[in-house]
Design an enzyme around this catalytic site. Sequence first.
Site, PDB file in Angstrom:
ATOM      1  N   ILE A 457       0.890  -1.145  -0.003  1.00  0.00           N
ATOM      2  CA  ILE A 457       0.116   0.058  -0.034  1.00  0.00           C
ATOM      3  C   ILE A 457       0.875   1.530   0.021  1.00  0.00           C
ATOM      4  O   ILE A 457       0.392   2.422  -0.001  1.00  0.00           O
ATOM      5  CB  ILE A 457      -1.087  -0.076   1.259  1.00  0.00           C
ATOM      6  N   GLY A 458       2.144   1.001   0.048  1.00  0.00           N
ATOM      7  CA  GLY A 458       3.069   2.530   0.266  1.00  0.00           C
ATOM      8  C   GLY A 458       4.711   1.854   0.008  1.00  0.00           C
ATOM      9  O   GLY A 458       4.820   0.786   0.560  1.00  0.00           O
ATOM     10  N   GLY A 460       8.673   3.872  -0.243  1.00  0.00           N
ATOM     11  CA  GLY A 460       9.423   5.374  -0.179  1.00  0.00           C
ATOM     12  C   GLY A 460      10.807   4.989   0.376  1.00  0.00           C
ATOM     13  O   GLY A 460      11.466   4.053   0.234  1.00  0.00           O
ATOM     14  N   ALA A 461      11.668   6.272   0.637  1.00  0.00           N
ATOM     15  CA  ALA A 461      12.973   5.981   0.963  1.00  0.00           C
ATOM     16  C   ALA A 461      13.248   5.236   2.259  1.00  0.00           C
ATOM     17  O   ALA A 461      13.978   4.642   2.513  1.00  0.00           O
ATOM     18  CB  ALA A 461      13.689   7.361   1.139  1.00  0.00           C
ATOM     19  N   TYR A 462      12.114   5.337   3.098  1.00  0.00           N
ATOM     20  CA  TYR A 462      11.895   4.649   4.438  1.00  0.00           C
ATOM     21  C   TYR A 462      11.822   3.051   4.386  1.00  0.00           C
ATOM     22  O   TYR A 462      12.390   2.422   5.298  1.00  0.00           O
ATOM     23  CB  TYR A 462      11.129   5.568   5.395  1.00  0.00           C
ATOM     24  N   GLY A 463      11.274   2.439   3.365  1.00  0.00           N
ATOM     25  CA  GLY A 463      11.017   1.302   3.268  1.00  0.00           C
ATOM     26  C   GLY A 463       9.714   1.133   2.526  1.00  0.00           C
ATOM     27  O   GLY A 463       9.019   1.877   1.814  1.00  0.00           O
ATOM     28  N   VAL A 465       5.144  -0.376   2.964  1.00  0.00           N
ATOM     29  CA  VAL A 465       4.165  -0.699   3.890  1.00  0.00           C
ATOM     30  C   VAL A 465       3.310  -1.480   3.159  1.00  0.00           C
ATOM     31  O   VAL A 465       2.779  -1.397   2.052  1.00  0.00           O
ATOM     32  CB  VAL A 465       3.420   0.699   4.274  1.00  0.00           C
ATOM     33  N   LYS A 478       4.962  -1.887   8.357  1.00  0.00           N
ATOM     34  CA  LYS A 478       6.248  -1.064   7.679  1.00  0.00           C
ATOM     35  C   LYS A 478       7.484  -2.083   7.878  1.00  0.00           C
ATOM     36  O   LYS A 478       7.760  -2.112   8.919  1.00  0.00           O
ATOM     37  CB  LYS A 478       6.290   0.224   8.462  1.00  0.00           C
ATOM     38  N   ASP A 572       8.894  16.593  10.843  1.00  0.00           N
ATOM     39  CA  ASP A 572       8.616  16.351   9.119  1.00  0.00           C
ATOM     40  C   ASP A 572       7.296  15.879   9.052  1.00  0.00           C
ATOM     41  O   ASP A 572       6.363  15.136   8.473  1.00  0.00           O
ATOM     42  CB  ASP A 572       9.219  14.612   9.035  1.00  0.00           C
TER      43      ASP A 572
END
Length: 803
Positions: A457-458, A460-463, A465, A478, A572
């Site tokens: 479902i998502g 990005g740079a963090y990992g 989800v 996550k 953030d």
Amino acid sequence: MDFETDDFDGVANVAVGVNENRNTKYAVKWALQKFIPEGINLIKLLYVRPRLTLAQSQMRDDILDAHRRDVEWKTNMMLFPFKQMCSDKQVDVETRIIEADDIPSAISQGVINLGINKLVIGSSSRSALAKKFKADKSKSTRIMEAVPNFCTVFVASKGKLSYVRHSTSYCGEENMQDDRSSTSISSSCRLSQDSSAYSEATDTDSSSNINNLYASNLHNQRNQALRSMNQKFIDTNSRPNSNANTYSGSSYHSARLSLGSEEDNVGFNSTGVEIQRGIPRDTGHRNIQSNYRQFKNSNNASASVDLTISSAPEHPADANFELERMKLELRHLQGLYEKAQSETVDASKKVDELSILREEDSVKLEKLYLSEMKVQELVKEENKARETAEKEADFVKKCTKKEVLDRKNMEDCAVREAEEKHRIQRVLVSCEQQQYKIFDWEEIISATSSFSSNLLIGSGAYGKVYKGKMHHTNVAIKVLESNEVQTKQFQRELETLGRIRHPHLLLLVGACPDHGCLVYEYMENGNLSDRLKCKNDTEPLKWFHRYRIAWEIASALFFLHNTKPEAIIHRDLKPANILLDRNFVGKIGDVGLSTLLPTDPSMSNMHRNTSPVGTFFYIDPEYQRTGVISPKSDIYSLGMVILQLLTSKSPRGLAYTMETAIDDGDLDVILDSKAGEWPVDETQKLAQLALSCLELTSKDRPDLQTQILPLLENLKKVADAAQDGLIHSATNIPPNHFICPILQEVMHEPCVASDGYTYDRKAIETWLSINDKSPLTNLQLPNKNLIPNHSLLSAIKDWNPAI
């Protein structure tokens, strides 16, 4: 303006001043039509662009580099059509880009440095140009005034010549040349008159100077002698009883002395004697020498004298007088010639000696030059050898240092990893009131169907989800990337969300520390950013939901800023990190970049020096510039989020657009029309509050507790009243998932049974007391355990608070 100066050798050097105005195209077109037939095959394009402002020069290096690349790209795109026009005409083109603030001065300096003698500039129209000449000074007028006079300026308008300012320096130089020529001619005439009978300029400078000097002295002495002899002649003729010796004007016309060729005449009208003398300019002192030989070989130096008297004098004394005068003049001439000849010989000898010395010096200089060249070559070779040795030594040193640093970094990384691992373990063990569950890796894999792409479902740079289900409850899992930065974020989220709870902070269900996984509650309506953009054809948020979300985010920030023993700064905050549940309740998530501040009641402004992190357009400018973080940094991000709630627009330039709309009274134009009918007064107050949160300095931003929250609470009441009215006006039929399958009524205490379905607690307990099978599937139940469904209960209470 740093560029090399071109040489100018008199050939036409053409330049065209260009800018973004469309009149430049006509100017280039006219220049090509004008100068190509004249044989011009090179045209220079002068473009003046502004320098960087003080604010731009203080930007970050990466932003400044991006800005410069953007400026270079725009400049090349602007100059490309003009280069193409010249290329189509087979004309070479050079572009000179000058960075300056004053365009006329920059073009003037460029004209001087490049040696431009023909400059073409564009203008809007010929009539407009004429008006501008009479009224205020336009840009074309100021450029023409600034350009030096040696350059001709052509003003072209729509492909036609509108005005020409001709150059003046060349005309002045021609007049000066004419003056110099006339002066030279007159001087040469006088010099010829003074020295033509005696000497001319020889090949050497010394002979010319000596002959000119003696010629001038000879002329003066002869004039004095003639004046004295003529005076005696007049006195003799004027004595009484000398009528027989008197010459009349008709009987004695002239006496002429011929010394060579015909050239200049000197007349003595007082005595009636005219002497014609001259020596050609190209003969020099050789003519003087030949004339002297003629005088010397003649009897009494009279062989070369041609004395012509139109009417012979009747008295012999007059003839004797004239002969004596001529002898006296001849003796003067002979003496001066001998002196000039002797000194000319001496000067020639000196010139020859100087020539010999000059040749010897030239040979010595050449030897010295060769010796110097050899020494320089030796020095260069030694320098190269030294530089090579130094480079090799530096390379060895660098390699040694690199090996040492690599080894040290590896050791430091191992130590940090061990310390962080122990710290995470200590956090997990020392948390006495642990409010989240530790999951095994197998449970994570089972919940995500081995991380199926269908459940993603998502990312990005963090990992990434994934949507999963644990204990019959939907969750968001996550999975962080395995690097040092993500490990720190994982640890910070555990420390932050693991010890705090708030209705508007994302709930941490559990974690898998061994593989860096965090399990959150599942938010059905995704993040606020996607909802404002109406992705996947979702229904747009109503204005009363947006009012309430603003209050919910502000209350969560107030809770974070006042946590004990250390305050938490999110750092953030943005729409992508604000999540919405099924009832559009906003919750702040992704606290991986948060930082802790020591709370001190004696300090009203908490701050801390740290490295700037966050998302551009949402990060506090003061924090980005100085690295000092404070609770007011989150206030800046909150202001940008509120503006996006009102407009659903990109944050780029949104503050300026909103401020302009409020000043012009066009607030309703910029608001998101899909949100419904906005209340005018309340919306304007909210917009002004958001702009005050976006002040550049933190001290000018409003306080969260005393200024922001009270206003948002009042707006929330307005939103709740509007939402309640809308709910009561709509049908009051509950959703199907609120109905208990057994009672067919709205559940008061929903619980999940072992068959995976949700029932009312009292109904399922009564059923299980007499049955071991599922009420819906009629299959044997694995167990009779019941798990409360808090999410469904919260949704039912939101639908009907009376339950």
